[in-house]
Design an enzyme around this catalytic site. Sequence first.
Site, PDB file in Angstrom:
ATOM      1  CB  SER A   5      -7.949   9.038   7.268  1.00 22.13           C
ATOM      2  OG  SER A   5      -6.546   9.217   7.328  1.00 22.13           O
ATOM      3  CG  HIS A  30      -8.648   6.306  10.497  1.00 23.88           C
ATOM      4  ND1 HIS A  30      -8.910   5.043  10.991  1.00 23.88           N
ATOM      5  CD2 HIS A  30      -7.502   6.189   9.779  1.00 23.88           C
ATOM      6  CE1 HIS A  30      -7.977   4.197  10.571  1.00 23.88           C
ATOM      7  NE2 HIS A  30      -7.086   4.877   9.840  1.00 23.88           N
ATOM      8  CG  ASP A  32      -3.894   6.701   9.322  1.00 29.25           C
ATOM      9  OD1 ASP A  32      -4.227   5.520   9.494  1.00 29.25           O
ATOM     10  OD2 ASP A  32      -4.520   7.491   8.576  1.00 29.25           O
ATOM     11  CG  MET A  34       2.209   5.807   9.590  1.00 30.57           C
ATOM     12  SD  MET A  34       2.304   6.513   7.956  1.00 30.57           S
ATOM     13  CE  MET A  34       0.600   6.320   7.429  1.00 30.57           C
ATOM     14  CG  HIS A  63      -4.544   2.283  11.209  1.00 32.13           C
ATOM     15  ND1 HIS A  63      -4.617   2.499   9.846  1.00 32.13           N
ATOM     16  CD2 HIS A  63      -3.958   1.068  11.359  1.00 32.13           C
ATOM     17  CE1 HIS A  63      -4.095   1.470   9.204  1.00 32.13           C
ATOM     18  NE2 HIS A  63      -3.681   0.594  10.091  1.00 32.13           N
ATOM     19  CG  MET A  65      -0.241   1.511   9.936  1.00 37.20           C
ATOM     20  SD  MET A  65      -0.620   2.656   8.610  1.00 37.20           S
ATOM     21  CE  MET A  65      -1.440   3.946   9.540  1.00 37.20           C
ATOM     22  CG  MET A 137      -4.346  -2.044   6.089  1.00 39.78           C
ATOM     23  SD  MET A 137      -4.876  -0.373   6.507  1.00 39.78           S
ATOM     24  CE  MET A 137      -4.099   0.593   5.219  1.00 39.78           C
ATOM     25  CG  ASP A 175      -7.423   2.926   6.473  1.00 36.94           C
ATOM     26  OD1 ASP A 175      -7.558   3.912   5.726  1.00 36.94           O
ATOM     27  OD2 ASP A 175      -6.620   2.890   7.437  1.00 36.94           O
TER      28      ASP A 175
HETATM   29  C1  DX5 Z   1      -2.822   4.549   4.997  1.00 33.62           C
HETATM   30  C2  DX5 Z   1      -3.712   5.005   6.142  1.00 33.62           C
HETATM   31  C3  DX5 Z   1      -5.051   5.489   5.712  1.00 33.62           C
HETATM   32  C4  DX5 Z   1      -5.039   6.692   4.814  1.00 33.62           C
HETATM   33  C5  DX5 Z   1      -6.320   6.736   4.045  1.00 33.62           C
HETATM   34  O1  DX5 Z   1      -1.702   3.921   5.526  1.00 33.62           O
HETATM   35  O2  DX5 Z   1      -3.920   3.946   7.045  1.00 33.62           O
HETATM   36  O3  DX5 Z   1      -5.878   5.738   6.844  1.00 33.62           O
HETATM   37  O4  DX5 Z   1      -4.873   7.892   5.480  1.00 33.62           O
HETATM   38  O5  DX5 Z   1      -6.269   7.761   3.137  1.00 33.62           O
HETATM   39  P1  DX5 Z   1      -7.065   7.725   1.753  1.00 33.62           P
HETATM   40  O6  DX5 Z   1      -8.516   7.640   2.071  1.00 33.62           O
HETATM   41  O7  DX5 Z   1      -6.673   9.015   1.113  1.00 33.62           O
HETATM   42  O8  DX5 Z   1      -6.591   6.520   1.001  1.00 33.62           O
HETATM   43 ZN    ZN Z   2      -5.494   4.208   8.590  1.00 32.85          ZN
END
Ligand code: DX5
Ligand code: ZN
Length: 218
Positions: A5, A30, A32, A34, A63, A65, A137, A175
């Site tokens: 990620s 990965h 993310d 948001m 991913h 969100m 999650m 994750d």
């Molecule tokens: C959180 C994300 C994750 C995050 C993981 O909302 O979906 O993908 O970046 O990061 P670490 O491995 O640092 O928890």
């Molecule tokens: Zn994620």
Amino acid sequence: MVLASILNSNLLNLSQVADTVAASGADALHYDVMDGRFVDNISFGLPVLSALRLYTKQPIDVHLMISDPLRFVERFAEAGADLLSFHIESDSDPAETLRCIHGCGIAAGIAISPDTPISAVAPYLSQMQKDDFFLIMTVYPGLGGQKFMPQTLPKIQTLSEMLRRENLPVHIEVDGGINAETGMLCRQAGADYLVAGSYVLGAEDPAAAVQSLKQPCG
Ligand code: DX5
Ligand code: ZN
């Protein structure tokens, strides 16, 4: 499979981040997304994904969100997602969203936040295809660098048993807060896709971190 990620990486130099991920031995990136509504944070979106797609040859796991993932599925697929997950807690209809992702010819994932019971995914099991996945999650979505929540482990185990019972060739991704130790616990519970952000990209030796996530499962 290990997916790195990039949320907490050096975003000022994404090409270098992509190089580091590729050299680390991670299998995919990965990404993310948001929207400031589904979670209380805003990250990056379509234009940055298109730029990354042009640069890296690695698969990109997006991913989402966001509150209304269905509205954006085609655009994220076009921008370069190879795997695309959305939250079952979002406002979009999960069955329709799955159909839309499949229509784009990419792997679909249903993501589940820590407080959502695993029974919520049962109605969609029959729609899942080969290469699809569930994303459990293991922290509350919204931020990288949080602590792994061990209370999510029984959900992984229950889902894994459900998939085995139904003989479904579907993957389980985890994750949030994944490192060598928590990654092993998740794999023992049945996960086979490990997302790791800070553990890999914050490491002095990212390749050693990835290697530690791939050690044989005891
Ligand atoms: C959180 C994300 C994750 C995050 C993981 O909302 O979906 O993908 O970046 O990061 P670490 O491995 O640092 O928890
Ligand atoms: Zn994620």
